[in-house]
Design a protein around this motif. Structure first.
Motif, PDB file in Angstrom:
ATOM      1  N   ASN A 167      76.807 -85.107  49.696  1.00 17.45           N
ATOM      2  CA  ASN A 167      76.087 -86.334  49.990  1.00 17.45           C
ATOM      3  C   ASN A 167      74.653 -86.203  49.475  1.00 17.45           C
ATOM      4  O   ASN A 167      73.797 -85.593  50.140  1.00 17.45           O
ATOM      5  N   PRO A 168      74.353 -86.781  48.293  1.00 18.93           N
ATOM      6  CA  PRO A 168      73.022 -86.649  47.707  1.00 18.93           C
ATOM      7  C   PRO A 168      71.901 -87.177  48.609  1.00 18.93           C
ATOM      8  O   PRO A 168      70.810 -86.602  48.636  1.00 18.93           O
ATOM      9  N   VAL A 169      72.168 -88.234  49.348  1.00 18.93           N
ATOM     10  CA  VAL A 169      71.144 -88.797  50.234  1.00 18.93           C
ATOM     11  C   VAL A 169      70.784 -87.795  51.327  1.00 18.93           C
ATOM     12  O   VAL A 169      69.606 -87.563  51.624  1.00 18.93           O
ATOM     13  N   LYS A 170      71.796 -87.172  51.936  1.00 21.69           N
ATOM     14  CA  LYS A 170      71.556 -86.177  52.982  1.00 21.69           C
ATOM     15  C   LYS A 170      70.846 -84.946  52.424  1.00 21.69           C
ATOM     16  O   LYS A 170      69.971 -84.369  53.086  1.00 21.69           O
ATOM     17  N   LEU A 171      71.214 -84.548  51.212  1.00 18.96           N
ATOM     18  CA  LEU A 171      70.565 -83.384  50.595  1.00 18.96           C
ATOM     19  C   LEU A 171      69.078 -83.658  50.363  1.00 18.96           C
ATOM     20  O   LEU A 171      68.225 -82.817  50.677  1.00 18.96           O
ATOM     21  N   ALA A 172      68.765 -84.829  49.814  1.00 18.69           N
ATOM     22  CA  ALA A 172      67.367 -85.184  49.565  1.00 18.69           C
ATOM     23  C   ALA A 172      66.586 -85.278  50.867  1.00 18.69           C
ATOM     24  O   ALA A 172      65.438 -84.816  50.958  1.00 18.69           O
TER      25      ALA A 172
END
Length: 196
Positions: free
Chosen positions: A112-117
């Motif tokens: 999940n790119p949003v969670k990683l960022a």
């Protein structure tokens, strides 16, 4: 003067070349340097972590957890994975590119790119995002992502030497036919961080 740099990404992103450029530039500046590389099981898209320790008073090639001054993350999830290597207040330069591991394709894990960022934002004090891969494509090839990252790093005023030294070493280590695209990539990285 001491500086510890961690570079993390996946195979094929030019991580090892970037570490060699930084290390050689530091040596040409007159600093002692030690390096280390850990390469994942796959040649392409396996985890790769390089460590560059420059300056006086360095005892080993491996940076202890919480000891890194700078983290260059060539891929978003690998930036998160490398975060424990960086000290509180250390500089984190994160490429926003996402490379989904095989386990995601098989439905065995989530990416999940949003969670990683968000995790990076919540757990770093000196974070810089850059779409280095898009800038590399703009320069002429996505393979120059590593050089975009080096250009961006040179504009963050953390290296003990000037950007021209990184460029000179880069040009010496890559074939002449690739000089123009890589110079452009370096400049785009600088501009993305407000430099050059």
């Amino acid at each position: 003067m001491r500086l510890d740099v961690v570079i993390t990404g996946v195979g094929g992103q030019g991580n090892v070349l970037a570490s060699r450029i930084i290390a050689r530039a530091a040596m040409e500046f007159g600093l002692p340097v030690k390096t280390s590389e850990a390469i994942g099981m796959a040649q392409r898209e396996g985890v790769v972590m390089s460590q560059v320790r420059m300056g006086f008073g360095q005892y080993g090639a491996l940076i202890p957890d919480g000891g890194g001054d700078v983290l260059l993350g060539f891929e978003l999830a690998e930036t998160v994975r490398g975060l424990p290597k960086v000290k509180r207040g250390g500089v984190v330069l994160a490429n926003t590119e996402n490379i989904f591991p095989v386990s995601v394709s098989l439905g065995l894990s989530e990416y999940n790119p949003v969670k990683l960022a968000l995790y990076l934002k919540e757990n770093t004090e000196n974070l810089h995002f850059i779409d280095a891969t898009a800038l590399a494509v703009q320069a002429g090839t996505g393979k120059a992502t590593n050089i975009v990252m080096l250009g961006a790093l040179s504009s963050l005023n953390v290296l003990p030497f000037e950007d021209y030294l990184l460029k000179e070493v880069m040009l010496d280590l890559i074939p002449p036919r690739l000089h123009q695209v890589n110079l452009k990539a370096f400049e785009l990285g600088q501009q993305a961080m407000g430099g050059a």
